[in-house]
Enzyme design. Structure first.
Site, mmCIF file in Angstrom:
data_model
loop_
_atom_site.group_PDB
_atom_site.id
_atom_site.type_symbol
_atom_site.label_atom_id
_atom_site.label_comp_id
_atom_site.label_asym_id
_atom_site.label_seq_id
_atom_site.Cartn_x
_atom_site.Cartn_y
_atom_site.Cartn_z
ATOM 1 C CB CYS A 141 -0.088 -9.199 -0.600
ATOM 2 S SG CYS A 141 0.543 -10.502 -1.776
ATOM 3 C CE LYS B 180 1.293 -19.768 0.152
ATOM 4 N NZ LYS B 180 0.973 -18.636 -0.118
ATOM 5 C CG HIS C 129 3.774 -12.614 0.099
ATOM 6 N ND1 HIS C 129 3.668 -12.032 -1.284
ATOM 7 C CD2 HIS C 129 4.805 -13.457 -0.104
ATOM 8 C CE1 HIS C 129 4.607 -12.735 -2.257
ATOM 9 N NE2 HIS C 129 5.478 -13.327 -1.413
ATOM 10 C CB CYS D 124 3.359 -6.742 -1.780
ATOM 11 S SG CYS D 124 3.727 -8.471 -0.999
#
Ligand code: ME8
Length: 519
Positions: free
Chosen positions: A145, A300, A148, A127
């Protein structure tokens, strides 16, 4: 008392500009640093930027500049931001600094010689967001991931590997035997679980895949992979040397008292870094503190959502003359390792309530009464032992205990709780009524007790709000650089303290129209 104190932040990737998540951590660390400076003579804080890796290489290429040019420009943005936020670090390290690169190469060679690093053909899932290989167990249900949200790339290479598994049992034992090693304590179990499944880790990449990195000295076809490079900053920044010829700073400040990092990189610090130090035979840091993450309006922060906020933007939008309000808000936004949220409305409400209405107003009205009733003079007979002195001493102890565990939000609540008590004391004793009734000595005692308490409050709040505390010190005529051991029950001496034109509000309310106009 500890003689020396050393605290570090994570070093930030420079493939973008600093946002308030980065700022949160630097403010957090600076508050701890400033607090401990009031308890310990020799203190050192290290921060900096993490500049190697494939992401930088790709971003620079896309922008048509060299990786070094990108790093120079962006590293400066971080320095400027920390300047704006009054982050009082002792040293700023860049992983592209020559001394750092040299020591990282030496560290790598030492571990190779020791047999703790070996070469191995490997196929894995990489990643580039984490700059790490992930195991299939790390991925979410869609095979992405989890941090991400992207599918890792399958990479097949001959790399150098570090024998992490060799140190597994020793790390487990160390965590179990040292309750303060991972803070907050609830994170320790998470690390112990991760340790169950660890494998040896890749610590280099083929230069043909990643050029922008520190070369392996004995094998220039490979570059040292970012985590060995990045983590070593904590010792290279102090002048560690593999041959034992360390600089004074290393001798004086290592081992670190606290590594302050985000929860997302706890594994790298509490497992990888610790194993590397064990392999090098270097003493371990005393505590690793993992803070939570800051969201924006409960979302986020991400470039794709477009909700990334720079600290400078907040300062400009609220026309802040200094960073104290933002520092204070950040310190209280995410409590002891939990996540926190930034919103303009919460920011404004919190700082208006605590800094303006509560603390600032109390000082202002008390000083005004001292001028009105006593021409700004403290008389000898106003000074006596009083209940607020004992309360202040208790709170100081509690604040120090909370700082020992890096819980700066709870410590701020304690300090503001003391201001609440003082406000209640003023309302209960009503010095304006005492003056009206001609009970001037009683009135003077109340004013003295409150102002004397404000000296202690200023000293306790200084790590959060250095400018406000300085303004309080100017009006109360004491030295804001006093150590906590120098705090006495009665800090203000008899004599003229202040005149009318010297009284200034230490913090002006943030105007409500700012938040209303924004969206
Ligand atoms: O991880 N809220 O760099 P980085 C709170 N270079 N903290 C946040 C945050 C948020 N929204 N976003 C990031 C790296 N952070 C490595 C570190 S250390 C030897 C190498 C925190 O730029 C994050 O948790 O991705 C980390 O501690 C720091 O900012 C730098 O993140």
């Amino acid at each position: 008392m500890m003689e020396n104190f050393y605290i570090t932040t994570a070093i930030d990737y420079v493939n973008g500009a600093p946002h308030i998540g980065h700022a949160f951590e630097k403010i957090y660390t600076d508050i701890l640093f400033r607090h401990f400076k009031k308890r310990i003579d020799n203190c050192f804080m290290l921060t900096g930027t993490d500049e190697h890796g494939i992401k930088i290489q790709k971003t620079a290429k896309a922008a048509g500049i060299t990786p070094k040019e990108l790093c120079d420009a962006n590293s400066n943005l971080f320095k400027e931001a920390w300047n704006l936020l009054d982050i009082s670090y002792s040293k700023f390290i860049r992983t592209t600094d020559d001394y750092h690169k040299k020591t990282v190469q030496d560290i790598f060679e030492k571990l190779l010689e020791k047999g703790d690093i070996y070469k191995h053909q490997y196929t894995g899932l990489y990643c580039s967001g984490c700059e790490t290989f992930l195991s299939p167990k790390d991925l979410d249900e869609e095979g992405n991931c989890p941090v991400h949200g992207k599918k890792p790339e399958e990479v097949s290479e001959e790399n150098y590997f570090f024998k992490l598994t060799k140190y597994k049992d020793k790390i487990i034992e160390h965590i179990k035997n040292n309750k303060d090693f991972i803070l907050p304590e609830f994170r320790a179990n998470e690390v112990l679980n991760q340790l169950e499944n660890i494998e040896d880790i890749s610590v280099s990449r083929a230069k043909s895949s990643v050029e922008w990195g520190i070369e392996v000295k004995s094998d220039p076809s490979q570059v040292i992979y970012v985590w060995i490079d990045a983590l070593s900053n904590y010792i290279t920044g102090l002048g560690y040397s593999v041959d034992g010829n360390h600089d004074e700073n290393f001798k004086k400040f290592w081992p670190a008292n606290f590594h302050i990092i985000g929860k997302d990189i706890l594994k790298f610090h509490s497992i990888y870094w610790i194993a590397i130090l064990m392999a090098l035979g270097v003493e371990l840091p005393k505590s690793i503190y993992a803070h939570g993450w800051i969201t924006i309006d409960k979302n986020k922060m991400s470039k794709s959502t477009g909700n990334v906020i720079a600290p400078k933007t907040v300062m400009e939008e609220f026309e802040l003359k200094n960073p104290d309000a933002l520092r204070y808000f950040m310190a209280t936004a995410a409590v002891n390792g939990k996540d926190g949220n930034y919103s303009d409305i919460d920011f404004k409400e919190k700082v208006n309530a605590d800094l303006a209405n509560n603390m600032g107003n109390l000082l202002n009205r008390t000083l005004n009464m001292l001028v009105k009733y006593f021409d700004g003079e403290i008389k000898e007979k106003f000074i006596s032992d009083n209940e607020l002195n004992q309360k202040a001493a208790n709170i100081q102890k509690e604040v120090e205990n909370l700082f020992d565990k890096c819980d700066i939000a709870s410590a701020a609540n304690c300090i503001i709780g003391l201001v609440d008590e003082a406000n209640k004391y003023v309302n209960d004793t009503a010095p304006w009524s005492l003056a009206k009734e001609g009970k001037m000595d009683e009135c003077g005692k109340v004013l003295y007790n409150v102002l004397n308490l404000m000296v202690k409050i200023a000293l306790l709040i200084e790590p959060y709000c250095p400018n406000i505390a300085q303004s309080m010190a100017n009006q109360l005529k004491f030295d804001i650089n006093l150590k906590y051991t120098e705090i006495q029950p009665n800090m203000i001496k008899p004599g003229k303290l202040i005149s009318k034109d010297e009284i200034i509000p230490v913090f002006l309310r943030l105007d409500s129209e700012f938040a209303a106009n924004k969206k």
